[in-house]
Design a protein around this motif. Structure first.
Motif, PDB file in Angstrom:
ATOM      1  N   THR A 171       7.494  -2.579 -17.231  1.00 20.20           N
ATOM      2  CA  THR A 171       8.747  -2.976 -17.808  1.00 20.20           C
ATOM      3  C   THR A 171       8.941  -4.215 -18.014  1.00 20.20           C
ATOM      4  N   ALA A 172       8.447  -5.025 -17.324  1.00 20.31           N
ATOM      5  CA  ALA A 172       8.494  -6.630 -17.290  1.00 20.31           C
ATOM      6  C   ALA A 172      10.183  -7.088 -17.007  1.00 20.31           C
ATOM      7  N   ASP A 173      10.673  -6.248 -16.095  1.00 22.19           N
ATOM      8  CA  ASP A 173      11.965  -6.479 -15.662  1.00 22.19           C
ATOM      9  C   ASP A 173      12.156  -5.769 -14.506  1.00 22.19           C
ATOM     10  N   CYS A 174      11.966  -6.571 -13.218  1.00 22.91           N
ATOM     11  CA  CYS A 174      12.243  -5.917 -11.987  1.00 22.91           C
ATOM     12  C   CYS A 174      12.484  -7.251 -11.310  1.00 22.91           C
ATOM     13  N   PRO A 175      14.075  -7.227 -10.856  1.00 25.25           N
ATOM     14  CA  PRO A 175      14.565  -8.383 -10.242  1.00 25.25           C
ATOM     15  C   PRO A 175      14.095  -8.206  -8.777  1.00 25.25           C
ATOM     16  N   GLU A 176      13.874  -7.231  -8.172  1.00 27.67           N
ATOM     17  CA  GLU A 176      13.590  -6.810  -6.776  1.00 27.67           C
ATOM     18  C   GLU A 176      12.226  -7.538  -6.371  1.00 27.67           C
ATOM     19  N   VAL A 177      11.143  -7.253  -7.123  1.00 32.06           N
ATOM     20  CA  VAL A 177       9.810  -7.817  -7.213  1.00 32.06           C
ATOM     21  C   VAL A 177       9.923  -9.113  -7.290  1.00 32.06           C
ATOM     22  N   ALA A 178      10.689  -9.898  -8.435  1.00 32.65           N
ATOM     23  CA  ALA A 178      10.695 -11.243  -8.628  1.00 32.65           C
ATOM     24  C   ALA A 178      11.320 -11.929  -7.385  1.00 32.65           C
ATOM     25  N   GLY A 192       6.579  13.743  10.298  1.00 35.29           N
ATOM     26  CA  GLY A 192       5.309  14.382  10.339  1.00 35.29           C
ATOM     27  C   GLY A 192       4.350  13.524   9.956  1.00 35.29           C
ATOM     28  N   LEU A 193       4.483  12.185   9.691  1.00 33.53           N
ATOM     29  CA  LEU A 193       3.542  11.046   9.147  1.00 33.53           C
ATOM     30  C   LEU A 193       3.328  10.005  10.336  1.00 33.53           C
ATOM     31  N   THR A 194       1.916   9.748  10.728  1.00 33.66           N
ATOM     32  CA  THR A 194       1.751   8.958  11.758  1.00 33.66           C
ATOM     33  C   THR A 194       2.282   7.550  11.450  1.00 33.66           C
ATOM     34  N   PRO A 195       2.172   6.601  12.556  1.00 41.32           N
ATOM     35  CA  PRO A 195       2.792   5.091  12.086  1.00 41.32           C
ATOM     36  C   PRO A 195       1.726   4.613  10.979  1.00 41.32           C
ATOM     37  N   ASP A 196       0.580   4.943  10.988  1.00 42.66           N
ATOM     38  CA  ASP A 196      -0.516   4.264  10.238  1.00 42.66           C
ATOM     39  C   ASP A 196      -0.366   4.923   8.901  1.00 42.66           C
ATOM     40  N   GLU A 197       0.199   6.370   8.747  1.00 42.22           N
ATOM     41  CA  GLU A 197       0.190   6.893   7.457  1.00 42.22           C
ATOM     42  C   GLU A 197       1.590   6.093   6.735  1.00 42.22           C
ATOM     43  N   ARG A 198       2.631   5.814   7.593  1.00 37.62           N
ATOM     44  CA  ARG A 198       3.935   5.378   7.146  1.00 37.62           C
ATOM     45  C   ARG A 198       3.375   4.023   6.392  1.00 37.62           C
ATOM     46  N   ILE A 199       2.572   3.147   7.161  1.00 35.39           N
ATOM     47  CA  ILE A 199       2.484   1.691   6.813  1.00 35.39           C
ATOM     48  C   ILE A 199       1.546   1.901   5.443  1.00 35.39           C
ATOM     49  N   GLN A 200       0.838   2.917   5.325  1.00 31.34           N
ATOM     50  CA  GLN A 200      -0.201   3.095   4.252  1.00 31.34           C
ATOM     51  C   GLN A 200       0.599   3.621   2.911  1.00 31.34           C
ATOM     52  N   LEU A 201       1.497   4.402   3.206  1.00 29.48           N
ATOM     53  CA  LEU A 201       2.446   4.998   2.224  1.00 29.48           C
ATOM     54  C   LEU A 201       3.345   3.715   1.585  1.00 29.48           C
ATOM     55  N   ALA A 202       3.945   2.841   2.408  1.00 33.44           N
ATOM     56  CA  ALA A 202       4.592   1.811   1.980  1.00 33.44           C
ATOM     57  C   ALA A 202       3.871   0.763   1.121  1.00 33.44           C
ATOM     58  N   HIS A 203       2.577   0.480   1.538  1.00 37.51           N
ATOM     59  CA  HIS A 203       1.772  -0.230   0.765  1.00 37.51           C
ATOM     60  C   HIS A 203       1.347   0.228  -0.538  1.00 37.51           C
ATOM     61  N   LEU A 204       1.095   1.380  -0.755  1.00 36.59           N
ATOM     62  CA  LEU A 204       0.790   2.464  -1.866  1.00 36.59           C
ATOM     63  C   LEU A 204       2.015   2.106  -2.796  1.00 36.59           C
ATOM     64  N   LEU A 205       3.120   2.822  -2.264  1.00 35.83           N
ATOM     65  CA  LEU A 205       4.399   2.702  -2.994  1.00 35.83           C
ATOM     66  C   LEU A 205       4.706   1.290  -3.521  1.00 35.83           C
ATOM     67  N   THR A 206       4.324   0.257  -2.750  1.00 37.92           N
ATOM     68  CA  THR A 206       4.725  -0.941  -3.121  1.00 37.92           C
ATOM     69  C   THR A 206       3.727  -1.546  -4.228  1.00 37.92           C
ATOM     70  N   ARG A 207       2.421  -0.953  -4.089  1.00 38.20           N
ATOM     71  CA  ARG A 207       1.379  -1.329  -5.423  1.00 38.20           C
ATOM     72  C   ARG A 207       1.982  -0.602  -6.704  1.00 38.20           C
ATOM     73  N   VAL A 208       2.428   0.797  -6.493  1.00 42.05           N
ATOM     74  CA  VAL A 208       2.892   1.420  -7.515  1.00 42.05           C
ATOM     75  C   VAL A 208       4.078   0.806  -8.177  1.00 42.05           C
ATOM     76  N   GLU A 209       5.059   0.289  -7.507  1.00 42.07           N
ATOM     77  CA  GLU A 209       6.116  -0.227  -7.849  1.00 42.07           C
ATOM     78  C   GLU A 209       5.756  -1.670  -8.817  1.00 42.07           C
ATOM     79  N   ALA A 210       4.896  -2.420  -8.387  1.00 37.43           N
ATOM     80  CA  ALA A 210       4.224  -3.496  -8.891  1.00 37.43           C
ATOM     81  C   ALA A 210       3.671  -3.322 -10.238  1.00 37.43           C
ATOM     82  N   ASN A 211       2.979  -2.107 -10.365  1.00 38.05           N
ATOM     83  CA  ASN A 211       2.406  -1.567 -11.506  1.00 38.05           C
ATOM     84  C   ASN A 211       3.439  -1.146 -12.508  1.00 38.05           C
ATOM     85  N   LEU A 212       4.774  -0.447 -12.138  1.00 39.54           N
ATOM     86  CA  LEU A 212       5.761  -0.068 -12.935  1.00 39.54           C
ATOM     87  C   LEU A 212       6.603  -1.215 -13.541  1.00 39.54           C
ATOM     88  N   CYS A 213       6.768  -2.208 -12.645  1.00 39.12           N
ATOM     89  CA  CYS A 213       7.281  -3.595 -13.024  1.00 39.12           C
ATOM     90  C   CYS A 213       6.612  -4.388 -14.043  1.00 39.12           C
TER      91      CYS A 213
END
Length: 178
Positions: A165-172, A141-162
């Motif tokens: 926690t100062a412990d994110c091997p994936e982000v490093a 149900g998400l458009t291609p643009d919405e999928r890209i936007q969601l991925a960008h937003l979740l990446t930013r959320v992940e970076a905030n949480l990392c």
């Protein structure tokens, strides 16, 4: 108390937020949604993986082995960021299923190398297919643009949480790759 009431009212005005939020979560409606989505995503992944004979989390371990090749068990534990006893149990099950092999490290006989087996190549294809199914189910149900936007937003959320926690091997790892 007035700030709590005001924040709770703002959360209820947001169509993405349920009016049925627990009182304690009303100051964190997005956090509540993220928690619920993560739980449901894990359940959906578990159903797909069960058909492959995998438990949730084992696919991440296998993904690392497929990409990295043989690694020391201690490095694998750090890479998947799980408790050593959990990884050991996962490896035992995967070894019994013929997907991984453990052997002494020739450079340090005290260390154990873990590697995927040739037999796991078929599993790789099935995991890729399952993750594709999960992606489509998750993003239906998400458009291609919405999928890209969601991925960008979740990446930013992940970076905030990392950062917190100062412990994110994936982000490093991603930052090291550029």
């Amino acid at each position: 108390m007035k700030a709590v009431t005001k924040a709770a009212g703002a959360a209820q005005d947001d169509p993405a937020c349920s009016e049925r939020l627990p009182l304690a979560a009303r100051n964190g409606p997005v956090s509540m949604l993220v928690s619920r989505v993560a739980r449901l995503h894990r359940i959906a992944a578990g159903k797909l993986l069960k058909g492959l004979g995998l438990y949730p989390g084992q696919e991440f371990l296998m993904m690392h082995l497929w990409d990295a090749g043989p690694v020391r068990q201690s490095e694998l534990i750090k890479a998947v960021d799980l408790d050593p006893s959990t990884v050991t149990k996962m490896l035992q099950r995967l070894e019994q299923a013929g997907h991984v092999r453990r052997r002494p490290d020739p450079e340090d006989r005290r260390a154990v190398l873990v590697e995927s087996t040739e037999a796991s190549c078929g599993l790789l294809t099935e995991v890729q297919r399952s993750w594709g199914e999960l992606e489509e189910q998750t993003l239906a149900g998400l458009t291609p643009d919405e999928r890209i936007q969601l991925a960008h937003l979740l990446t930013r959320v992940e970076a905030n949480l990392c950062t917190e926690t100062a412990d994110c091997p994936e982000v490093a790892r991603r930052e090291a790759l550029g």
